[in-house]
Design a protein around this motif. Structure first.
Motif, PDB file in Angstrom:
ATOM      1  N   LEU A 125      37.090 104.341  -9.934  1.00  0.00           N
ATOM      2  CA  LEU A 125      36.852 103.003 -10.482  1.00  0.00           C
ATOM      3  C   LEU A 125      35.665 102.314  -9.800  1.00  0.00           C
ATOM      4  N   ARG A 126      35.481 102.550  -8.512  1.00  0.00           N
ATOM      5  CA  ARG A 126      34.316 101.996  -7.813  1.00  0.00           C
ATOM      6  C   ARG A 126      33.030 102.544  -8.432  1.00  0.00           C
ATOM      7  N   GLU A 169      43.063  96.547 -13.158  1.00  0.00           N
ATOM      8  CA  GLU A 169      43.142  95.114 -12.828  1.00  0.00           C
ATOM      9  C   GLU A 169      42.761  94.896 -11.365  1.00  0.00           C
ATOM     10  N   ALA A 170      43.312  95.720 -10.474  1.00  0.00           N
ATOM     11  CA  ALA A 170      43.023  95.596  -9.043  1.00  0.00           C
ATOM     12  C   ALA A 170      41.541  95.842  -8.754  1.00  0.00           C
ATOM     13  N   ALA A 171      40.895  96.650  -9.590  1.00  0.00           N
ATOM     14  CA  ALA A 171      39.467  96.948  -9.409  1.00  0.00           C
ATOM     15  C   ALA A 171      38.575  95.838  -9.958  1.00  0.00           C
ATOM     16  N   GLY A 172      39.160  94.852 -10.641  1.00  0.00           N
ATOM     17  CA  GLY A 172      38.377  93.724 -11.120  1.00  0.00           C
ATOM     18  C   GLY A 172      38.059  93.722 -12.596  1.00  0.00           C
ATOM     19  N   GLN A 189      41.967  99.974 -21.981  1.00  0.00           N
ATOM     20  CA  GLN A 189      40.586  99.510 -21.942  1.00  0.00           C
ATOM     21  C   GLN A 189      40.503  98.205 -21.175  1.00  0.00           C
ATOM     22  N   GLY A 190      39.375  98.009 -20.510  1.00  0.00           N
ATOM     23  CA  GLY A 190      39.133  96.779 -19.784  1.00  0.00           C
ATOM     24  C   GLY A 190      37.653  96.471 -19.756  1.00  0.00           C
TER      25      GLY A 190
END
Length: 194
Positions: A125-126, A169-172, A189-190
């Protein structure tokens, strides 16, 4: 290579005609709402099951980076590209947590049927956030753990969609949307905060 990674020796299964029935690419592309001219990263592109139709959807002004850690998979995709010549697919040999793609280069990043293979979701995710443009979208498609399927990974390797939602969500990421898609998959999806 981890024991969870789909092996390139099984690449023929990715193009099996029955896969079109239980995971129609058109349904996934509709959910992704790709716009002409977008730049897309298909992480774990395999033989191009999604990369090729996404290249068509992105059009001649768009681009698809087909990223895969297995050179054998990219060789399969290269053969397809030579036959259909889409002209807007770049093959990239890299891992999901170190794609080598330029910073803020993509409107959309798709991780299809590979989420369960990763040991370090935070690192993936980073890297996803690094390559996405501000307001860019991430789409993670993977196997449902509540549906037995002999062609997919073992049930103990599958991850619930709710776990993926918590991770992104935790990744922003925000504006999270979750849905089942096809017969055996979920899609989360985000959007990356601008």
């Amino acid at each position: 290579m981890t024991e969870k990674r789909f092996h390139a020796s099984q690449a023929h299964r990715l193009d099996a005609p029955e896969r079109l029935m239980w995971l129609p690419p058109a349904d996934v592309l509709t959910a992704l709402a790709i716009q002409p001219g977008e730049t897309i990263a298909d992480i774990g592109a395999g033989t191009g099951y999604f990369a090729l139709p996404m290249a068509t959807a992105a059009g001649p002004l768009g681009k698809v980076y087909a990223v895969d850690a297995q050179p054998e998979m990219l060789a399969h995709l290269r053969q397809k590209i030579e036959r259909v010549q889409p002209g807007n697919i770049d093959l990239v040999h890299a891992e999901a947590d170190a794609t080598t793609l330029p910073d803020a280069s993509c409107h959309l990043l798709l991780l299809a049927n590979v989420w369960h293979e990763f040991d370090d979701h935070t690192a993936v995710l980073r890297e996803s956030k690094r390559v996405l443009k501000s307001g860019g979208r991430i789409a993670i498609l993977d196997w449902r753990p509540d549906v037995e399927r002999d062609a997919g990974p073992p049930l103990e390797h599958r991850i619930p969609a709710a776990h993926c939602v918590r991770n992104i969500e935790a990744a922003g990421f925000s504006k999270i949307v979750q849905a089942n898609i096809g017969t055996y998959s979920w899609l989360v999806q985000g959007e990356l905060h601008p």
